[in-house]
Motif scaffolding. Structure first.
Motif, PDB file in Angstrom:
ATOM      1  N   UNK A 127       4.090 -47.831  22.368  1.00  0.00           N
ATOM      2  CA  UNK A 127       4.766 -46.968  21.399  1.00  0.00           C
ATOM      3  C   UNK A 127       6.281 -46.967  21.622  1.00  0.00           C
ATOM      4  N   UNK A 128       6.665 -46.977  22.876  1.00  0.00           N
ATOM      5  CA  UNK A 128       8.105 -47.048  23.165  1.00  0.00           C
ATOM      6  C   UNK A 128       8.682 -48.349  22.645  1.00  0.00           C
ATOM      7  N   UNK A 129       7.958 -49.445  22.851  1.00  0.00           N
ATOM      8  CA  UNK A 129       8.448 -50.744  22.386  1.00  0.00           C
ATOM      9  C   UNK A 129       8.562 -50.780  20.864  1.00  0.00           C
ATOM     10  N   UNK A 130       7.548 -50.271  20.164  1.00  0.00           N
ATOM     11  CA  UNK A 130       7.606 -50.265  18.703  1.00  0.00           C
ATOM     12  C   UNK A 130       8.757 -49.381  18.200  1.00  0.00           C
ATOM     13  N   UNK A 131       8.903 -48.224  18.861  1.00  0.00           N
ATOM     14  CA  UNK A 131       9.995 -47.337  18.445  1.00  0.00           C
ATOM     15  C   UNK A 131      11.359 -47.954  18.673  1.00  0.00           C
ATOM     16  N   UNK A 132      11.534 -48.601  19.813  1.00  0.00           N
ATOM     17  CA  UNK A 132      12.816 -49.240  20.100  1.00  0.00           C
ATOM     18  C   UNK A 132      13.084 -50.423  19.168  1.00  0.00           C
ATOM     19  N   UNK A 133      12.028 -51.181  18.848  1.00  0.00           N
ATOM     20  CA  UNK A 133      12.195 -52.313  17.917  1.00  0.00           C
ATOM     21  C   UNK A 133      12.612 -51.819  16.538  1.00  0.00           C
ATOM     22  N   UNK A 134      11.962 -50.752  16.081  1.00  0.00           N
ATOM     23  CA  UNK A 134      12.325 -50.176  14.789  1.00  0.00           C
ATOM     24  C   UNK A 134      13.741 -49.628  14.831  1.00  0.00           C
ATOM     25  N   UNK A 135      14.104 -49.036  15.928  1.00  0.00           N
ATOM     26  CA  UNK A 135      15.455 -48.489  16.075  1.00  0.00           C
ATOM     27  C   UNK A 135      16.511 -49.598  16.073  1.00  0.00           C
ATOM     28  N   UNK A 136      16.231 -50.687  16.778  1.00  0.00           N
ATOM     29  CA  UNK A 136      17.173 -51.801  16.799  1.00  0.00           C
ATOM     30  C   UNK A 136      17.347 -52.423  15.427  1.00  0.00           C
ATOM     31  N   UNK A 137      16.248 -52.592  14.709  1.00  0.00           N
ATOM     32  CA  UNK A 137      16.339 -53.164  13.365  1.00  0.00           C
ATOM     33  C   UNK A 137      17.155 -52.268  12.428  1.00  0.00           C
ATOM     34  N   UNK A 138      16.962 -50.960  12.563  1.00  0.00           N
ATOM     35  CA  UNK A 138      17.716 -50.042  11.722  1.00  0.00           C
ATOM     36  C   UNK A 138      19.198 -50.062  12.068  1.00  0.00           C
ATOM     37  N   UNK A 139      19.492 -50.136  13.342  1.00  0.00           N
ATOM     38  CA  UNK A 139      20.897 -50.196  13.764  1.00  0.00           C
ATOM     39  C   UNK A 139      21.584 -51.461  13.239  1.00  0.00           C
ATOM     40  N   UNK A 140      20.894 -52.595  13.324  1.00  0.00           N
ATOM     41  CA  UNK A 140      21.463 -53.840  12.813  1.00  0.00           C
ATOM     42  C   UNK A 140      21.707 -53.748  11.309  1.00  0.00           C
ATOM     43  N   UNK A 141      20.776 -53.096  10.595  1.00  0.00           N
ATOM     44  CA  UNK A 141      20.955 -52.918   9.148  1.00  0.00           C
ATOM     45  C   UNK A 141      22.165 -52.046   8.836  1.00  0.00           C
ATOM     46  N   UNK A 142      22.322 -50.977   9.608  1.00  0.00           N
ATOM     47  CA  UNK A 142      23.488 -50.086   9.399  1.00  0.00           C
ATOM     48  C   UNK A 142      24.780 -50.814   9.725  1.00  0.00           C
TER      49      UNK A 142
END
Length: 224
Positions: free
Chosen positions: A141-156
């Motif tokens: 769950x931590x890995x999925x959350x961090x992956x989603x967070x990284x993708x969102x940051x790159x988009x921003x």
């Protein structure tokens, strides 16, 4: 003597006859006192009095002064209005600049709030659904959350023109790279190029806002 007297008498008679002819025609004999008096009166009557000249000049100057005074008042009013308009424009511009400093990153902050939401939701899911001792599920769950967070940051970042530099293999540039140390050039690595990145650098719309901390390759010294 008799001849001279006779000549004088004849001359006087001629003058008298000439004067009588002028008087019969209504003319005054030339060089007479009346003629000189009349000529003097005529000349004096044609000349303007000396008192009228300064009076007319004074009136003209007064009219011109009044006209110039009105023009000065008009220009003064226009100048005061122009100064007031410039002051209003300066105040509005200063207010706009201050608002831009404060709210210039409003859109960026709004997008970062979404990143914070993802991070908060991930933390809530991990704390609520994970059973004690189940470390594998927690890490997933931590890995999925961090992956989603990284993708969102790159988009921003991409949306606002913020990009991460990838300088490995590029020639060292002091305007973009901060040299940490030198390392021997390995196989396929050109001397003077970036061999390793310690900390990523970033550019905002093409302008470097943070230098990348790098290690630069150099030729290895040969042993004697």
């Amino acid at each position: 003597m008799a001849a001279r007297s006779l000549w004088a008498v004849r001359r006087v008679r001629r003058l008298l006859a000439s004067s009588a002819a002028w008087e019969n025609r209504g003319w005054l004999p030339p060089f007479s006192t009346a003629t000189q008096r009349t000529a003097g009166e005529d000349c004096s009557s044609e000349d303007p009095p000396d008192e009228l000249g300064p009076s007319l000049t004074e009136r003209a100057l007064r009219l011109k002064a009044v006209k110039l005074e009105k023009e000065v008042q008009d220009l003064t009013i226009r100048y005061q209005r122009a100064v007031a308009d410039c002051e209003n424009i300066r105040r509005r511009t200063q207010r706009c600049v201050e608002d831009a400093k404060i709210f210039g990153i409003q859109s960026f902050c709004k997008d970062l709030v979404e990143v914070a939401d993802i991070l908060e939701k991930t933390a809530e899911c991990i704390s609520e659904e994970t059973e004690p001792g189940d470390q594998t599920l927690t890490l997933e769950k931590v890995f999925r959350g961090l992956s989603l967070l990284e993708a969102k940051l790159k988009s921003v970042f991409a949306k606002h023109g913020l990009e991460k530099m990838a300088p490995i293999g590029d020639k060292y540039d002091p305007h973009e790279h901060e040299l940490i140390c030198h390392v021997p050039a390995g196989v396929g690595v050109q001397p003077g190029t970036v061999a390793l990145v310690r900390q990523d650098g970033y550019k905002l719309h093409g302008r470097t806002i943070r230098l990348a901390q790098v290690e630069v390759a150099v030729e290895s010294q040969r042993r004697l």
